[in-house]
Design a protein around this motif. Structure first.
Motif, mmCIF file in Angstrom:
data_model
loop_
_atom_site.group_PDB
_atom_site.id
_atom_site.type_symbol
_atom_site.label_atom_id
_atom_site.label_comp_id
_atom_site.label_asym_id
_atom_site.label_seq_id
_atom_site.Cartn_x
_atom_site.Cartn_y
_atom_site.Cartn_z
ATOM 1 N N ASN A 1 0.811 -1.215 0.000
ATOM 2 C CA ASN A 1 0.000 0.000 0.000
ATOM 3 C C ASN A 1 0.845 1.265 0.000
ATOM 4 N N LEU A 2 1.866 1.314 0.849
ATOM 5 C CA LEU A 2 2.635 2.553 1.008
ATOM 6 C C LEU A 2 3.673 2.783 -0.092
ATOM 7 N N THR B 1 -9.214 16.477 4.966
ATOM 8 C CA THR B 1 -9.458 15.050 5.216
ATOM 9 C C THR B 1 -8.249 14.213 4.825
ATOM 10 N N VAL B 2 -7.646 14.549 3.683
ATOM 11 C CA VAL B 2 -6.445 13.833 3.231
ATOM 12 C C VAL B 2 -5.320 13.984 4.245
ATOM 13 N N GLY C 1 -6.395 6.614 1.369
ATOM 14 C CA GLY C 1 -6.747 5.332 0.752
ATOM 15 C C GLY C 1 -7.287 5.468 -0.653
ATOM 16 N N GLU C 2 -8.012 6.565 -0.936
ATOM 17 C CA GLU C 2 -8.587 6.787 -2.264
ATOM 18 C C GLU C 2 -7.488 6.902 -3.314
ATOM 19 N N LEU D 1 -4.174 4.369 -7.634
ATOM 20 C CA LEU D 1 -2.842 4.033 -8.123
ATOM 21 C C LEU D 1 -2.697 2.526 -8.357
ATOM 22 N N LYS D 2 -3.300 1.729 -7.469
ATOM 23 C CA LYS D 2 -3.290 0.272 -7.655
ATOM 24 C C LYS D 2 -4.012 -0.109 -8.939
#
Length: 356
Positions: free
Chosen positions: A173-174, A329-330, A336-337, A342-343
């Motif tokens: 994820n990171l 919020t970010v 996560g959005e 990106l994934k």
């Protein structure tokens, strides 16, 4: 695709048997690998079972339409077809994404390094904001974040802060966060209200063990010094902090978060191992770069990847031209959005390559 899924299911059943054998835990490394494989395959098998169930229900509905004359039964069958067909397409897409070959490092813990870049004091403050953002994100994922070493900025924030993050699929994820993050805002030190642009670099390195990256300790110089950060009564009284210098590469790593010199040494060695791996990986990527250079998975520290525009409340990821207008919020850890987008972009690239 079905043949591949059947093979995965067969392997899942095999691993299910191996993991419950009486001697399974005699080799903990092998047992750990089997456990991870079981967990990964289980997700795909469950999705495949769900897909097969939908396919069977669709076939039943088609059979009713072919055989039945009763208008009521035919209408019910048509309704089932209308409902199940989109489900089938959705499941097929999800399974395709799951079958994209994973980076073997995706399941690893990481070394997270954040450094202030251009912008002086404001860059250090922004580096601190980024650290808080990642800390909040880690909390939401139930990951554990530990600070290894830091250098504070003169007006707040950090010139540099290095941490470890451990949990499930942390690197997977990171890893998309590596690169240059840019901020556009009026700094607290600005007297005339002008918007400044500053930057900080983020590096996300997979934690490597001694089998994957071997270090000759004859090439490493170890120095001890007094801790200068949080640590209770031992701060500035015992030489518990560790500095390791890898002589061939010139890499220097420090760790002072533990009261124990041995623990600090072990953690510093982890960071050194990960940085040496990154150097070798960069060499490899340069060699094969002409063959494949991923749009989102490069992790190049010099690449500008994201801009945080405070006057407009906008965050933009430049790799996929994706923007959101919820900057507060970010900055509170809701990234996560971006990671999901990106994934999807990287998986689409890989699927495209696989069909060529």
């Amino acid at each position: 695709m079905i043949d591949k899924l059947e093979a995965i299911k067969a392997r899942f059943e095999e691993v299910s048997q191996l993991i419950v054998q009486p001697d399974a835990m005699s080799d903990m490394k092998k047992y750990s690998q089997l456990s991870k494989e079981y967990k990964d395959l289980d997700k795909i098998v469950k999705k495949y079972d769900q897909y097969k169930s939908v396919v069977d229900q669709l076939q039943d509905a088609k059979n009713i339409l072919e055989r039945e004359k009763d208008p009521e039964y035919r209408e019910m069958a048509k309704m089932e077809l209308d409902e199940l067909s989109p489900q089938k397409e959705q499941l097929e897409e999800e399974i395709k994404q799951m079958l994209v070959p994973k980076d073997p490092n995706d399941g690893k813990d990481v070394i997270l390094e954040i450094r202030s870049g251009t912008g002086g004091d404001e860059a250090a403050i922004f580096a601190g904001d980024l650290f808080r953002m990642y800390k909040r994100y880690c909390e939401k994922q139930n990951w554990k974040l530990n600070v290894l070493d830091l250098t504070e900025g003169t007006s707040g924030g950090y010139k540099e802060i290095i941490s470890t993050v451990s949990g499930e699929d942390v690197f997977g994820n990171l890893k998309y966060e590596s690169g240059v993050h840019r901020v556009q805002r009026v700094p607290a030190t600005e007297t005339q209200g002008r918007v400044h642009t500053s930057a900080a670099t983020v590096a996300v390195l997979p934690e490597m063990d001694d089998v994957e990256v071997e270090i000759d300790m004859n090439d490493v110089r170890k120095d001890t010094f007094c801790s200068s950060g949080p640590g209770g009564q031992s701060v500035n009284t015992t030489y518990s902090a560790i500095r390791l210098t890898h002589i061939p590469s010139g890499l220097v790593v420090s760790c002072q978060d533990e009261k124990s010199q041995i623990k600090n040494f072990e953690k510093a060695l982890k960071v050194l191992r990960s940085r040496l791996y990154e150097i070798e990986l960069q060499k490899h990527n340069e060699e094969v770069g002409a063959q494949r250079r991923s749009m989102v998975g490069g992790g190049d520290r010099s690449e500008k990847i994201r801009t945080y525009n405070y006057p407009q409340g906008r965050v933009t990821d430049h790799r996929i031209s994706y923007s959101v207008h919820n900057l507060p919020t970010v900055m509170d850890g809701e990234i996560g959005e971006f990671i999901d987008q990106l994934k999807l972009a990287e998986n689409a690239e890989r699927l495209k390559e696989g069909s060529m």
